[in-house]
Motif scaffolding. Structure first.
Motif, PDB file in Angstrom:
ATOM      1  N   ILE A  17      30.077  18.359  43.710  1.00 62.05           N
ATOM      2  CA  ILE A  17      30.376  17.161  42.932  1.00 62.05           C
ATOM      3  C   ILE A  17      30.528  15.983  43.891  1.00 62.05           C
ATOM      4  N   ALA A  18      29.684  14.960  43.695  1.00 59.86           N
ATOM      5  CA  ALA A  18      29.693  13.794  44.573  1.00 59.86           C
ATOM      6  C   ALA A  18      30.959  12.976  44.369  1.00 59.86           C
ATOM      7  N   SER A  19      31.220  12.052  45.307  1.00 61.55           N
ATOM      8  CA  SER A  19      32.453  11.264  45.270  1.00 61.55           C
ATOM      9  C   SER A  19      32.566  10.394  44.025  1.00 61.55           C
ATOM     10  N   ASP A  20      31.420  10.088  43.385  1.00 64.31           N
ATOM     11  CA  ASP A  20      31.467   9.295  42.150  1.00 64.31           C
ATOM     12  C   ASP A  20      31.559  10.164  40.902  1.00 64.31           C
ATOM     13  N   GLY A  21      31.721  11.486  41.087  1.00 62.73           N
ATOM     14  CA  GLY A  21      31.865  12.401  39.962  1.00 62.73           C
ATOM     15  C   GLY A  21      30.582  13.033  39.479  1.00 62.73           C
ATOM     16  N   THR A  22      29.451  12.680  40.086  1.00 60.98           N
ATOM     17  CA  THR A  22      28.161  13.250  39.674  1.00 60.98           C
ATOM     18  C   THR A  22      28.071  14.719  40.065  1.00 60.98           C
ATOM     19  N   VAL A  23      27.684  15.567  39.107  1.00 63.33           N
ATOM     20  CA  VAL A  23      27.469  16.987  39.395  1.00 63.33           C
ATOM     21  C   VAL A  23      26.065  17.135  39.977  1.00 63.33           C
ATOM     22  N   LEU A  24      25.989  17.553  41.237  1.00 64.70           N
ATOM     23  CA  LEU A  24      24.696  17.711  41.905  1.00 64.70           C
ATOM     24  C   LEU A  24      24.074  19.070  41.604  1.00 64.70           C
ATOM     25  N   ASP A  25      24.894  20.098  41.563  1.00 64.98           N
ATOM     26  CA  ASP A  25      24.405  21.437  41.220  1.00 64.98           C
ATOM     27  C   ASP A  25      25.606  22.331  40.958  1.00 64.98           C
ATOM     28  N   THR A  26      25.356  23.532  40.446  1.00 59.73           N
ATOM     29  CA  THR A  26      26.382  24.569  40.329  1.00 59.73           C
ATOM     30  C   THR A  26      25.716  25.913  40.583  1.00 59.73           C
TER      31      THR A  26
END
Length: 311
Positions: A17-26
């Motif tokens: 999870i990026a610093s802006d809250g974006t989920v990059l992957d799981t």
């Protein structure tokens, strides 16, 4: 036509999870299907440290170089026949496919790409594109940085390595591909998400999303199977049966094939493509022969359009 699965699913994983809250992957290493769908509640929650194994605990935490937090999560899907809710949900469905727990076209992936964002996929982990040059400088202290691509979906083998398959080029198989044991994806082959081989097959051409091929099918060099466009980013399901053969540079777009079909070199079939049917002596559009078995369609010297003959 395959029915959508009405069972549920659950898995514990690690999300970037990026610093802006974006989920990059799981990443879900051990997803599972659940039959008691009525008692399940959709959603993703953080998992406390007390519930994690030592192996998971060693992974979680802040990656300050990538400006990403690795967060333990548990995702539950009550009903796989319903569309996905968010990025965690989409990733769990893609893992179910690549783990061969469900087959392509048997779960709902409608508009799934709208829940995902373009990601810079690197050998150090996923990153946001907007600040990547800053991140690249941070990561140089860890050694050479390799960027595999900038797109919404990653390579399958970085998340799932199914048993009994051969993949010559990892870049060419997306997460969410389904490869039955005994399948070979040669160097020029490509398999997209929610697509794949339901039995042992040889893939040297391209399978778009929403395309399945049956056992014993051989997709030759530069041959292409493309499902027709549906609404938005979705494709209409397309199926190719068992023991079919597409010769080099052959293509089929939006036309189902039955079992034991053969498409000749450089033949391109779309729903409205004119085909001379030698059985009736008539020229017919390709959609009228969709799903038929034991046929061959090839270019012949004295015909202005491809010729269909019994195989």
């Amino acid at each position: 036509m395959a029915q959508l699965r009405t069972v549920g699913a659950r898995a514990t994983g690690i999300a970037n999870i990026a610093s802006d809250g974006t989920v990059l992957d799981t990443w879900y290493p051990s997803p599972a299907l659940l039959n008691d769908a009525d008692s399940l509640v959709d959603g993703t929650e953080r998992v406390s440290a007390r519930e994690l194994s030592d192996r998971f605990l060693s992974i979680v935490g802040m990656d300050r170089d990538r400006l990403v937090e690795l967060v333990p999560v548990r995702t539950t899907i009550a009903d796989l026949s319903q569309p996905p809710r968010d990025a965690h949900d989409v990733y769990l469905r893609l893992h179910l496919l690549s783990h061969r727990l469900v087959r392509p076209l048997e779960l709902n992936l409608h508009d799934c790409l709208t829940h995902l964002v373009p990601v810079v996929w690197t050998n150090k982990g996923p990153c946001l594109p907007d600040n990547f040059e800053f991140i690249r400088a941070n990561l140089r202290s860890r050694g050479q940085i390799h960027v595999y691509g900038i797109e919404r979906l990653p390579r399958m083998v970085d998340y799932v390595v199914p048993s009994g398959v051969s993949i010559a080029e990892a870049e060419r198989v997306r997460l969410g591909a389904y490869l039955a044991p005994g399948t070979s994806v040669l160097r020029e082959g490509y398999v997209s998400w929610n697509a794949g081989a339901l039995g042992p097959a040889r893939i040297e051409g391209r399978l778009s999303s929403a395309v399945t091929i049956g056992e014993g099918t051989d997709l030759g060099l530069s041959a292409t199977l493309i499902a027709g466009r549906d609404t938005g980013r979705n494709r209409a399901p397309m199926r190719v049966g068992r023991e079919c053969r597409l010769h080099p540079s052959a293509g089929v777009i939006g036309v189902d094939l039955g079992d034991r079909c053969e498409i000749g070199i450089n033949v391109m079939l779309e729903p409205d493509t004119a085909v001379f049917d030698s059985r009736s002596g008539n020229v017919v559009p390709a959609h009228e022969i969709a799903g038929q078995s034991d046929i061959s369609v090839a270019n012949e010297p004295h015909s202005a359009c491809p010729v269909l003959r019994p195989r």
